[in-house]
Design an enzyme around this catalytic site. Structure first.
Site, PDB file in Angstrom:
ATOM      1  CG  PHE A 113      40.534 106.638  74.038  1.00 45.93           C
ATOM      2  CD1 PHE A 113      41.005 106.174  72.396  1.00 45.93           C
ATOM      3  CD2 PHE A 113      41.807 108.130  73.914  1.00 45.93           C
ATOM      4  CE1 PHE A 113      41.291 106.184  71.569  1.00 45.93           C
ATOM      5  CE2 PHE A 113      42.553 107.792  72.365  1.00 45.93           C
ATOM      6  CZ  PHE A 113      41.806 107.476  71.674  1.00 45.93           C
TER       7      PHE A 113
ATOM      8  CB  ALA B 170      31.043 113.894  68.223  1.00 46.25           C
TER       9      ALA B 170
ATOM     10  CB  CYS C  36      33.459 105.066  69.173  1.00 38.94           C
ATOM     11  SG  CYS C  36      31.679 103.832  68.620  1.00 38.94           S
ATOM     12  CG  PHE C  37      37.017 107.291  71.379  1.00 39.15           C
ATOM     13  CD1 PHE C  37      35.842 107.578  70.999  1.00 39.15           C
ATOM     14  CD2 PHE C  37      38.043 107.279  73.195  1.00 39.15           C
ATOM     15  CE1 PHE C  37      35.241 108.146  71.962  1.00 39.15           C
ATOM     16  CE2 PHE C  37      36.563 108.365  73.785  1.00 39.15           C
ATOM     17  CZ  PHE C  37      35.312 109.022  72.643  1.00 39.15           C
TER      18      PHE C  37
ATOM     19  NE  ARG D  90      26.426  90.434  69.874  1.00 38.37           N
ATOM     20  CZ  ARG D  90      26.803  91.241  69.887  1.00 38.37           C
ATOM     21  NH1 ARG D  90      26.188  91.572  68.467  1.00 38.37           N
ATOM     22  NH2 ARG D  90      27.339  91.527  70.526  1.00 38.37           N
TER      23      ARG D  90
ATOM     24  CB  ALA E 154      44.995 111.497  83.603  1.00 38.93           C
TER      25      ALA E 154
ATOM     26  CE1 TYR F  28      28.044  96.137  74.888  1.00 41.61           C
ATOM     27  CE2 TYR F  28      29.461  94.435  72.816  1.00 41.61           C
ATOM     28  CZ  TYR F  28      28.740  94.399  73.994  1.00 41.61           C
ATOM     29  OH  TYR F  28      29.301  93.088  75.181  1.00 41.61           O
TER      30      TYR F  28
HETATM   31  C1  UDX Z   1      31.197 106.897  72.549  1.00 42.57           C
HETATM   32  C2  UDX Z   1      31.146 108.758  72.469  1.00 42.57           C
HETATM   33  O1  UDX Z   1      31.893 108.555  73.913  1.00 42.57           O
HETATM   34  C3  UDX Z   1      29.748 108.348  72.097  1.00 42.57           C
HETATM   35  O2  UDX Z   1      29.160 109.129  72.075  1.00 42.57           O
HETATM   36  C4  UDX Z   1      29.835 107.173  70.634  1.00 42.57           C
HETATM   37  O3  UDX Z   1      28.648 107.205  70.354  1.00 42.57           O
HETATM   38  C5  UDX Z   1      30.595 106.144  70.809  1.00 42.57           C
HETATM   39  O4  UDX Z   1      31.921 106.403  71.346  1.00 42.57           O
HETATM   40  P1  UDX Z   1      31.694 105.318  73.990  1.00 42.57           P
HETATM   41  O5  UDX Z   1      33.440 104.468  73.315  1.00 42.57           O
HETATM   42  O6  UDX Z   1      31.479 104.005  74.228  1.00 42.57           O
HETATM   43  O7  UDX Z   1      31.358 106.134  73.513  1.00 42.57           O
HETATM   44  O8  UDX Z   1      32.233 105.505  75.570  1.00 42.57           O
HETATM   45  P2  UDX Z   1      32.955 106.626  76.348  1.00 42.57           P
HETATM   46  O9  UDX Z   1      32.092 107.232  77.643  1.00 42.57           O
HETATM   47  O10 UDX Z   1      33.331 107.940  75.206  1.00 42.57           O
HETATM   48  O11 UDX Z   1      34.518 106.242  76.756  1.00 42.57           O
HETATM   49  C6  UDX Z   1      35.763 105.856  75.473  1.00 42.57           C
HETATM   50  C7  UDX Z   1      36.632 105.581  76.401  1.00 42.57           C
HETATM   51  O12 UDX Z   1      37.041 106.621  76.391  1.00 42.57           O
HETATM   52  C8  UDX Z   1      36.266 105.085  77.399  1.00 42.57           C
HETATM   53  O13 UDX Z   1      37.972 103.939  77.928  1.00 42.57           O
HETATM   54  C9  UDX Z   1      36.601 105.929  79.013  1.00 42.57           C
HETATM   55  O14 UDX Z   1      37.646 104.822  80.056  1.00 42.57           O
HETATM   56  C10 UDX Z   1      38.320 106.784  78.067  1.00 42.57           C
HETATM   57  N1  UDX Z   1      38.031 107.936  79.105  1.00 42.57           N
HETATM   58  C11 UDX Z   1      36.489 108.977  79.094  1.00 42.57           C
HETATM   59  C12 UDX Z   1      38.677 108.664  79.558  1.00 42.57           C
HETATM   60  O15 UDX Z   1      39.962 108.395  80.121  1.00 42.57           O
HETATM   61  N2  UDX Z   1      38.921 109.944  80.284  1.00 42.57           N
HETATM   62  C13 UDX Z   1      37.620 110.769  80.400  1.00 42.57           C
HETATM   63  O16 UDX Z   1      37.522 111.288  80.956  1.00 42.57           O
HETATM   64  C14 UDX Z   1      36.572 109.605  79.727  1.00 42.57           C
HETATM   65  P1  ADP Z   2      28.072  97.373  67.608  1.00 41.34           P
HETATM   66  O1  ADP Z   2      28.543  98.438  68.625  1.00 41.34           O
HETATM   67  O2  ADP Z   2      28.025  98.296  66.616  1.00 41.34           O
HETATM   68  O3  ADP Z   2      26.193  97.534  67.908  1.00 41.34           O
HETATM   69  P2  ADP Z   2      27.787  94.599  67.496  1.00 41.34           P
HETATM   70  O4  ADP Z   2      29.208  93.803  66.674  1.00 41.34           O
HETATM   71  O5  ADP Z   2      27.951  94.576  68.126  1.00 41.34           O
HETATM   72  O6  ADP Z   2      28.216  96.105  67.001  1.00 41.34           O
HETATM   73  O7  ADP Z   2      26.638  94.125  66.296  1.00 41.34           O
HETATM   74  C1  ADP Z   2      27.357  93.999  65.145  1.00 41.34           C
HETATM   75  C2  ADP Z   2      25.865  92.487  64.804  1.00 41.34           C
HETATM   76  O8  ADP Z   2      25.504  92.688  62.963  1.00 41.34           O
HETATM   77  C3  ADP Z   2      26.210  91.608  64.787  1.00 41.34           C
HETATM   78  O9  ADP Z   2      25.465  91.145  66.551  1.00 41.34           O
HETATM   79  C4  ADP Z   2      26.480  91.116  63.842  1.00 41.34           C
HETATM   80  O10 ADP Z   2      26.544  89.479  64.052  1.00 41.34           O
HETATM   81  C5  ADP Z   2      25.224  91.606  62.981  1.00 41.34           C
HETATM   82  N1  ADP Z   2      25.849  92.075  61.602  1.00 41.34           N
HETATM   83  C6  ADP Z   2      26.610  91.806  60.057  1.00 41.34           C
HETATM   84  N2  ADP Z   2      25.873  91.462  59.649  1.00 41.34           N
HETATM   85  C7  ADP Z   2      25.118  91.407  59.302  1.00 41.34           C
HETATM   86  C8  ADP Z   2      24.392  91.017  58.258  1.00 41.34           C
HETATM   87  N3  ADP Z   2      24.029  91.225  56.910  1.00 41.34           N
HETATM   88  N4  ADP Z   2      22.497  90.899  58.719  1.00 41.34           N
HETATM   89  C9  ADP Z   2      22.048  90.480  60.059  1.00 41.34           C
HETATM   90  N5  ADP Z   2      23.197  91.129  60.923  1.00 41.34           N
HETATM   91  C10 ADP Z   2      24.591  91.473  60.514  1.00 41.34           C
END
Ligand code: UDX
Ligand code: ADP
EC number: 1.1.1.22
Length: 466
Positions: A274, A225, A278-279, A41, A270, A14
């Site tokens: 979440f 962040a 990441c979070f 993939r 609300a 991603y």
């Molecule tokens: C987050 C950060 O925003 C981004 O900067 C970082 O790089 C990765 O993590 P992401 O998790 O992709 O991004 O989406 P985000 O839009 O932040 O939403 C996270 C969660 O919070 C979702 O489940 C969303 O539905 C929820 N959310 C967001 C709420 O419930 N309320 C809000 O007001 C905003």
């Molecule tokens: P992110 O959201 O951080 O991008 P993902 O799980 O979507 O995380 O993607 C991470 C990718 O990294 C996966 O497709 C996985 O197969 C790949 N990966 C993990 N370890 C290795 C490695 N040693 N060499 C090449 N690709 C790798």
């Protein structure tokens, strides 16, 4: 200053996929190769049918179509791409550890370490190595240690360049980034490497948006962040519980406080809680780091953000059970949405998984509809929790590709993801096909309360009394 001709990105997920697609698109003179050990993939990234790309993001397929096989390549030949590259992004997953020391909190760095060892083994020319994955503070040191001890004369500069894109808006976030953060050593070669990476982003962003810091500040800023963003959601979600038992309305409270320019209006919706990759992971990581340094109070402070999030998911599920006369056993509940937010097919840590798990413990039957999530993914998410057998999950949960069908003969509809299409559904038809009283639990506050009540529903939404 050295010019970059070839970029390699390890990890086609991603983060790696969309980020490299935009870099290739904006820097036509640079060849960008995204490699992954997951051959399926890579095959999906190379699929002629652009609707089969492994990541769904608005605007992504158009960019891939423009650049793929011109200067953007997806490949499983990891060693070859490393060998040819001047700059290598590490963009592999760093999930929370499920074993050993730091289990449930620390990030599992085995994939990062494998990448570093792979680079050390293959590289014959000098490289700039960029950490893109979210990492605990001081990971760069581990990468440096591995790279600098090969004894083969290759010089490395290690940079931290955390990704701030949010899924569902990744392309826009990349094209119009608020800021790009580049951390690196303050040595002459470190500064040069930071400037080289900055030059890539300056193809489409003004120079002022690129912030250069030391390595540790950059790594820590990413965690902080995300912790601050998640904290805002947990703060408003905690207030949503209070609103539900008083006459206050959480949307009105959000609006009122968000008008204060010191607070600001964003990230105050609300919700059922979440999710996302990441979070939770990043806060757990922050908590773990604080504990490691003996900062117990700081660790507890941030841990509370997670606790409120778990509470919110549990509260939503428990409200469904209580409202359905304290039993959901054998009752059909339609789930609208499974992704952790709209406009993505990603389900990692989605609130829907945990709400479903609680309801399944009460023997509910769940029918899921999500426009972008596959049946296999729904089952994989539930199986991963290990709460019940795989057979049981398949017996109790059905996945359909029609929202109207999901609601047929259901006792309740629960909205878990805020997909726009849910607002446009024929709610009268849905009402007519359900058992009465027909309940709707809106975990995203996307529907009009008055219209839903007029249609005949018993309509509940987060952050408001009935
Ligand atoms: C987050 C950060 O925003 C981004 O900067 C970082 O790089 C990765 O993590 P992401 O998790 O992709 O991004 O989406 P985000 O839009 O932040 O939403 C996270 C969660 O919070 C979702 O489940 C969303 O539905 C929820 N959310 C967001 C709420 O419930 N309320 C809000 O007001 C905003
Ligand atoms: P992110 O959201 O951080 O991008 P993902 O799980 O979507 O995380 O993607 C991470 C990718 O990294 C996966 O497709 C996985 O197969 C790949 N990966 C993990 N370890 C290795 C490695 N040693 N060499 C090449 N690709 C790798």
């Amino acid at each position: 200053m050295r010019s970059i001709k070839n970029i390699c990105c390890i990890g086609a997920g991603y983060v790696g996929g969309p980020t490299m697609s935009v870099i290739a698109n904006k820097c036509p003179e640079i060849n960008v190769t995204v490699v992954d050990i997951n051959a399926n993939r890579i095959a999906a990234w190379n699929d002629e049918d652009l609707d089969k790309l492994p990541v769904y993001e608005p605007g992504l397929k158009e960019i891939v179509a423009e650049s793929r096989n011109k200067n953007l390549f997806f490949s499983t030949e990891v060693d070859k791409a490393i060998d040819e590259a001047d700059m290598i992004f590490i963009s592999v997953n760093t999930p929370t550890k499920t074993y050993g020391k730091g289990k449930g909190e620390a990030a599992d760095l085995k994939y990062i370490e494998l990448c570093a060892r792979n680079i050390a083994r293959v590289a014959k020319s000098d490289k700039i190595v960029v950490e893109k994955s979210t990492l605990p503070v001081r990971t760069a040191q581990a990468i440096k240690d591995i790279l600098h001890n090969t004894g083969n004369g290759v010089k490395y500069e290690v940079l931290s360049n955390p990704e701030f894109l949010a899924e569902g808006t990744a392309i826009d976030d990349l094209l119009n980034a608020d800021r790009v953060l580049i951390g690196g050593d303050d040595t002459p070669s470190g500064k040069e490497a930071k400037n080289i990476l900055s030059g890539i982003y300056e193809h489409w962003l003004p120079k002022e948006r690129v912030l250069q810091t030391n390595l540790w500040s950059s790594e820590l800023s990413k965690l902080v962040a995300n912790a601050f963003l998640a904290q805002r959601i947990s703060s408003i979600n905690s207030i949503s519980a209070l609103c539900e038992v008083t006459d206050a309305n959480v949307a009105e409270v959000s609006k009122a406080i968000g008008k204060d320019s010191r607070i600001g209006p964003k990230f105050l919706n609300a919700s059922v809680g979440f999710g996302g990759s990441c979070f939770q992971k990043d806060i757990l990581n922050l908590v773990y780091i604080c504990k490691t340094y003996g900062l117990t109070e700081v660790a507890e402070y941030w841990d509370q953000v997670i606790k409120i999030n778990d509470y919110q998911k549990r509260r939503f599920a428990e409200n469904i059970i209580t409202t359905l006369y304290n039993t959901v056993s054998g009752k059909k509940i339609a789930f609208y949405g499974w992704a952790f937010k709209k406009d993505t097919n990603d389900t990692r840590e989605s609130a829907a998984i945990y709400v479903a798990d609680t309801l399944l413990e009460e023997q509910a039957e769940i029918v899921v509809y999500d426009p972008k999530v596959s049946e296999e993914q729904v089952y994989a998410d539930l199986d991963y929790l290990n709460t019940r057998s795989e057979e049981e999950n398949r017996k109790l949960v059905t996945v359909v590709n029609d929202p109207l069908k999901a609601a047929e003969d259901a006792h309740a509809v629960a909205i878990l993801t805020e997909w726009d299409e849910f607002k446009a559904l024929d709610w009268e038809q849905i009402y007519n096909s359900m058992f009465k009283p027909a309940f709707v639990f809106d975990g995203r506050r996307i529907l009009d309360k008055q219209i839903m009540n007029q249609t005949g529903f018993d309509y509940y939404r987060i952050g408001e009394g009935k």
